[in-house]
Write a protein that holds these residues in place. Structure first.
Motif, short mmCIF file in Angstrom:
data_model
loop_
_atom_site.label_atom_id
_atom_site.label_comp_id
_atom_site.label_asym_id
_atom_site.label_seq_id
_atom_site.Cartn_x
_atom_site.Cartn_y
_atom_site.Cartn_z
N LEU A 1 5.44 0.51 -12.70
CA LEU A 1 6.06 0.20 -11.30
C LEU A 1 5.60 -1.32 -10.98
O LEU A 1 6.77 -1.90 -10.43
CB LEU A 1 5.22 1.10 -10.21
CG LEU A 1 5.37 0.59 -8.80
CD1 LEU A 1 6.81 1.17 -8.37
CD2 LEU A 1 4.41 1.19 -8.09
N GLU A 2 4.57 -1.82 -11.48
CA GLU A 2 4.29 -3.41 -11.12
C GLU A 2 5.54 -4.08 -11.87
O GLU A 2 6.07 -5.01 -11.27
CB GLU A 2 2.90 -3.49 -11.51
CG GLU A 2 2.58 -4.83 -11.18
CD GLU A 2 2.14 -5.10 -9.67
OE1 GLU A 2 2.38 -6.12 -9.33
OE2 GLU A 2 1.90 -4.10 -9.30
N SER A 3 5.89 -3.81 -13.15
CA SER A 3 6.85 -4.75 -13.87
C SER A 3 8.25 -4.52 -13.20
O SER A 3 8.94 -5.48 -13.14
CB SER A 3 6.77 -4.36 -15.56
OG SER A 3 7.14 -3.18 -15.52
N ALA A 4 8.56 -3.13 -12.40
CA ALA A 4 9.68 -2.84 -12.06
C ALA A 4 9.91 -3.77 -10.67
O ALA A 4 11.00 -4.31 -10.43
CB ALA A 4 9.89 -1.49 -11.52
N ASP A 5 8.82 -3.79 -9.94
CA ASP A 5 8.73 -4.58 -8.69
C ASP A 5 8.91 -6.17 -9.00
O ASP A 5 9.58 -7.01 -8.20
CB ASP A 5 7.29 -4.91 -7.75
CG ASP A 5 7.29 -3.19 -7.29
OD1 ASP A 5 8.24 -2.54 -7.09
OD2 ASP A 5 6.25 -2.95 -6.84
N ALA A 6 8.43 -6.56 -10.26
CA ALA A 6 8.87 -8.17 -10.56
C ALA A 6 10.29 -8.34 -10.83
O ALA A 6 10.74 -9.51 -10.59
CB ALA A 6 8.08 -8.43 -11.79
N LEU B 1 0.68 -1.27 0.05
CA LEU B 1 -0.23 0.15 0.22
C LEU B 1 0.86 1.04 -0.08
O LEU B 1 0.79 2.20 -0.74
CB LEU B 1 -1.11 -0.06 1.32
CG LEU B 1 -1.88 1.31 1.36
CD1 LEU B 1 -2.84 1.11 0.01
CD2 LEU B 1 -2.70 1.22 2.72
N ALA B 2 2.09 1.29 0.65
CA ALA B 2 2.72 2.35 0.76
C ALA B 2 3.62 2.52 -0.63
O ALA B 2 3.72 3.72 -1.03
CB ALA B 2 3.90 2.26 1.82
N GLN B 3 3.78 1.33 -1.29
CA GLN B 3 4.27 1.60 -2.56
C GLN B 3 3.40 2.23 -3.73
O GLN B 3 3.82 3.03 -4.38
CB GLN B 3 4.98 0.24 -2.88
CG GLN B 3 5.91 -0.35 -2.26
CD GLN B 3 6.25 -1.92 -2.90
OE1 GLN B 3 5.43 -2.48 -3.08
NE2 GLN B 3 7.71 -2.17 -2.51
N ILE B 4 2.33 1.83 -3.43
CA ILE B 4 1.12 2.35 -4.23
C ILE B 4 0.96 3.64 -4.02
O ILE B 4 0.71 4.50 -5.10
CB ILE B 4 -0.05 1.58 -4.36
CG1 ILE B 4 0.11 0.14 -5.01
CG2 ILE B 4 -1.24 1.99 -4.83
CD1 ILE B 4 -0.86 -1.04 -4.50
N THR C 1 2.86 5.90 -2.78
CA THR C 1 3.95 6.63 -3.26
C THR C 1 4.20 6.69 -4.97
O THR C 1 4.28 7.89 -5.42
CB THR C 1 5.46 5.83 -3.12
OG1 THR C 1 5.53 5.96 -1.43
CG2 THR C 1 6.64 6.88 -3.41
N ALA C 2 3.71 5.73 -5.46
CA ALA C 2 3.61 5.76 -7.12
C ALA C 2 2.42 6.80 -7.60
O ALA C 2 2.59 7.56 -8.48
CB ALA C 2 3.28 4.43 -7.61
N PHE C 3 1.40 6.70 -6.88
CA PHE C 3 0.19 7.45 -6.93
C PHE C 3 0.57 9.10 -6.88
O PHE C 3 0.23 9.72 -7.57
CB PHE C 3 -0.89 7.22 -6.16
CG PHE C 3 -2.25 7.78 -6.59
CD1 PHE C 3 -3.06 7.66 -7.48
CD2 PHE C 3 -2.69 8.79 -5.46
CE1 PHE C 3 -4.29 8.22 -7.66
CE2 PHE C 3 -3.66 9.64 -5.91
CZ PHE C 3 -4.60 9.22 -7.03
N THR C 4 1.09 9.30 -5.86
CA THR C 4 1.57 10.80 -5.50
C THR C 4 2.66 11.13 -6.40
O THR C 4 2.68 12.40 -6.50
CB THR C 4 1.91 11.18 -4.08
OG1 THR C 4 3.07 10.02 -3.85
CG2 THR C 4 0.94 10.56 -3.31
N ALA C 5 3.45 10.22 -7.01
CA ALA C 5 4.42 10.57 -7.89
C ALA C 5 3.84 10.84 -9.48
O ALA C 5 4.48 11.57 -10.16
CB ALA C 5 5.51 9.42 -8.13
N LEU C 6 2.59 10.68 -9.57
CA LEU C 6 2.04 10.86 -10.85
C LEU C 6 1.97 12.34 -10.80
O LEU C 6 1.49 13.22 -10.20
CB LEU C 6 0.69 10.33 -11.03
CG LEU C 6 0.52 8.76 -11.15
CD1 LEU C 6 -0.64 8.13 -11.15
CD2 LEU C 6 1.23 8.07 -12.37
N PRO C 7 2.10 12.93 -12.35
CA PRO C 7 1.47 14.04 -12.58
C PRO C 7 -0.03 14.55 -12.27
O PRO C 7 -0.79 13.43 -11.89
CB PRO C 7 1.59 14.36 -14.14
CG PRO C 7 2.60 13.30 -14.70
CD PRO C 7 2.39 12.07 -13.44
#
Length: 177
Positions: free
Chosen positions: A157-162, A101-104, A106-112
């Motif tokens: 982000l998901e593919s980078a986590d893999a 959830l923290a990763q998501i 962070t990714a969500f807030t990093a979006l424009p």
């Protein structure tokens, strides 16, 4: 109770304590039992017959109090046992879900901002595309484009986590596994 007969409970304390100990076989439980007996005897003193034997009556109150406590304890133990059967004995660890959830987040807030707005309205608020476009005062095609870019960024982000490298053992080598 006649005028010449007294309600001398204190004179029977020794015998009550001995009987309570023989029932409970525990000094502290026996003291508690005698205490509860005296409270019940005082509250029910109107039921004592004037021509009755005080010691017998007190022993009867003590015995009934003891039986009531046993029944109450058994009922309590049965309820606790039933609750224990219903309770989950194993709980999934929360760490992974919280980390994800923290990763998501962070990714969500990093979006424009424009992609974040569109994704929030559609994915979180559940708005239809047309409704979200009207809310933001943008054409439907612009909304779809922004939404597609936001989703692509999250998929990246998901593919980078893999591709994450597994953790190494501390104090040893990976070959010892």
């Amino acid at each position: 109770m006649g005028k010449d007969q007294t309600f001398d409970v204190a004179g029977e304390l020794g015998a009550l304590k001995r009987y309570a100990w023989s029932l409970t076989r525990d000094e502290h439980e026996a003291e508690d039992l005698v205490h509860d007996t005296l409270v019940r005897a005082y509250e029910g003193r109107a039921s004592f017959k004037a021509d009755g034997d005080l010691k017998t009556w007190l022993f009867s109150v003590l015995h009934n109090t003891f039986i009531s406590k046993i029944r109450s304890r058994r009922a309590y133990d049965a309820r606790i046992g039933h609750v224990a059967e219903l309770a989950d004995t194993q709980v999934e660890p929360e760490q992974e879900a919280r980390l994800r959830l923290a990763q998501i987040r962070t990714a969500f807030t990093a979006l424009p901002a424009d992609q974040r707005e569109v994704l929030h309205l559609v994915a979180i608020e559940g708005m239809a595309y047309q409704e979200a476009a009207a809310t933001l005062s943008i054409p439907l095609g612009t909304l779809m484009s922004r939404l597609g870019r936001a989703r692509a960024a999250l998929r990246a982000l998901e593919s980078a986590d893999a591709k994450v490298v597994p953790l190494r053992l501390v104090g040893g080598s990976d070959d010892e596994r």
